[in-house]
Design an enzyme around this catalytic site. Structure first.
Site, PDB file in Angstrom:
ATOM      1  N   LYS A 114       0.826  -1.213   0.000  1.00 42.61           N
ATOM      2  CA  LYS A 114       0.000   0.000   0.000  1.00 42.61           C
ATOM      3  C   LYS A 114       0.859   1.261   0.000  1.00 42.61           C
ATOM      4  CE  LYS A 114      -4.266  -1.848   1.841  1.00 42.61           C
ATOM      5  NZ  LYS A 114      -4.628  -2.538   3.070  1.00 42.61           N
ATOM      6  N   LYS A 221      -5.765 -13.178  -7.550  1.00 45.24           N
ATOM      7  CA  LYS A 221      -6.946 -13.391  -6.709  1.00 45.24           C
ATOM      8  C   LYS A 221      -8.057 -12.397  -7.033  1.00 45.24           C
ATOM      9  CE  LYS A 221      -6.551 -10.371  -2.824  1.00 45.24           C
ATOM     10  NZ  LYS A 221      -7.007 -10.129  -1.493  1.00 45.24           N
ATOM     11  N   LYS A 224     -11.022  -6.274  -4.639  1.00 41.83           N
ATOM     12  CA  LYS A 224     -11.605  -4.987  -5.009  1.00 41.83           C
ATOM     13  C   LYS A 224     -10.662  -4.174  -5.887  1.00 41.83           C
ATOM     14  CE  LYS A 224     -13.101  -4.996  -0.991  1.00 41.83           C
ATOM     15  NZ  LYS A 224     -13.391  -4.795   0.415  1.00 41.83           N
TER      16      LYS A 224
END
Ligand code: ADP
Ligand code: TRP
Length: 358
Positions: A114, A221, A224
């Site tokens: 992130k 995977k 979102k």
């Protein structure tokens, strides 16, 4: 004494099939076992680490509570609450942070990921030696910034777990490193103060391994931020369309040919949502080079809808019932605060900040 189960999901959008099969479905099954004291919450403070729009955050919290209930979480059997309704959590977070190293936080995979995104650093697949993130953060002269809340995300998650003395924390594979840190913080606290106070929580998986739900775009995977999600509230038509568009190849040309990743992903999903004889049927067809991917996708879409359509319908009913939602969350907050306030006052005692003047 019943074992304690606790888990949460960040309200960053509607729940997708990965969230359901990797997390929420396990929550419901654990609740139904009836042998645990269970706590399920919406991690809205964690969502703040990526600075959402306040109105969107609000709407997401409401939506996810409705999805929890629609999927089968029952306020009579589980404590269902919103993280920010428990003020003991941020206080314990401050206390626990005194025993957490910034280096270990900076080495966490989710943080690096992130932080790179916030700094706009592209991932270097070969020599990924962490120094790029550290250098950028410390020596940063641009106005890009990685907020301290993102760094201390694992402390907050550890507090969610430790404040309720949870034994089991059902989460997907991507959360295992955070769980490992939680255990480490618990051990460190216990050994620093010479007490056997915090328990070391474990993940929980029916049938052993944590599931990783793939996306339908060929690799990786479902997630979102990947933009490849099948949402629990997708309408039938939209959902069928997404499945029919899944990436495939031109089909096997030799018997028992190994599967390419996009095909393996379709089979992984099929195994998660369809009956064993259906899986068997398509596996045999693949191995005999007789498979028609169109048929496989049609079946897959119908089997996914068997799971999601009832949840979607119930979500729609519950989502606008303010009175019911308020009742559930008020009761949940009261129940969650009971143990949390006891833990907090015990920790204050242990750490030596109980006021002697009162
Ligand atoms: P996302 O990756 O879409 O942002 P979150 O990180 O909010 O989802 O995950 C919430 C929960 O759902 C976690 O327990 C996580 O492990 C689980 N989860 C998310 N995506 C998947 C997936 N593709 N397969 C299995 N579990 C998943
Ligand atoms: N970090 C988790 C996720 O992204 C959400 C979370 C916050 C959580 N606190 C938790 C999960 C405590 C389990 C227990 O999915």
């Amino acid at each position: 004494m019943k074992k304690i189960v606790l888990s949460g999901i960040r309200p960053t959008g509607q729940l997708h099939l990965g969230n359901y099969l990797g997390a929420l479905q396990k929550f419901v099954r654990m609740q139904q076992e009836g042998i645990y004291d269970s706590f399920f919450f919406i991690a809205d403070l964690h969502a703040l680490t990526t600075q959402p729009d306040p109105a969107v955050l609000h709407a997401n919290v409401r939506h996810i509570v409705a999805e929890y209930l629609a999927a089968g979480l029952d306020p009579e059997k589980s404590t269902i609450f919103v993280q920010s309704d428990v003020p003991e959590i941020p206080e314990l977070y401050l206390l626990l942070n005194m025993h957490v190293g910034i280096g270990e936080l900076m080495r966490t995979a989710a943080f690096k990921d992130k932080a790179r995104k916030q700094l706009g650093i592209t991932v270097n697949k070969e020599g990924d030696d962490d120094s790029d993130v550290a250098r950028e953060i410390i020596g940063n002269e641009s106005n890009k910034r990685v907020n301290a809340g993102l760094l201390t995300y694992p402390t907050l998650m550890a507090v969610d777990i430790l404040i309720q003395h949870a034994d089991f924390v059902p989460v997907g594979k991507d959360q295992e490193q955070h769980l490992e840190l939680t255990r480490r913080f618990a051990r460190r606290f216990n050994s620093f103060y010479g007490v056997e106070y915090f328990k070391e929580p474990e993940n929980f998986n029916f049938g052993g391994k944590p599931v990783k739900v793939p996306g339908l775009d060929g690799s990786g995977k479902m997630g979102k931020s990947e933009g490849n999600c099948i949402y629990l509230v997708d309408e039938d038509k939209a959902l069928r369309k997404k499945v029919m568009r899944a990436v495939t190849d031109s089909g096997p040309t030799e018997p028992n040919q190994p599967m390419a990743e996009p095909i393996e992903n379709l089979f992984t999903l099929l195994k998660l949502v369809s009956a064993p004889d259906v899986v068997e049927h398509f596996t045999t067809a693949y191995n005999n080079c007789e498979i028609r991917y169109g048929d496989l996708k049609k079946q897959l879409a119908e089997d996914i809808l068997k799971i999601t359509a009832p949840i979607r319908e119930r979500t729609r009913e519950i989502e606008n019932d303010d009175e019911y939602l308020a009742r559930v969350l008020k009761q949940g907050a009261e129940q969650a605060r009971e143990r949390a306030s006891k833990t907090l006052s015990e920790v204050r005692q242990i750490m030596g900040i109980t006021p002697f003047w009162k």
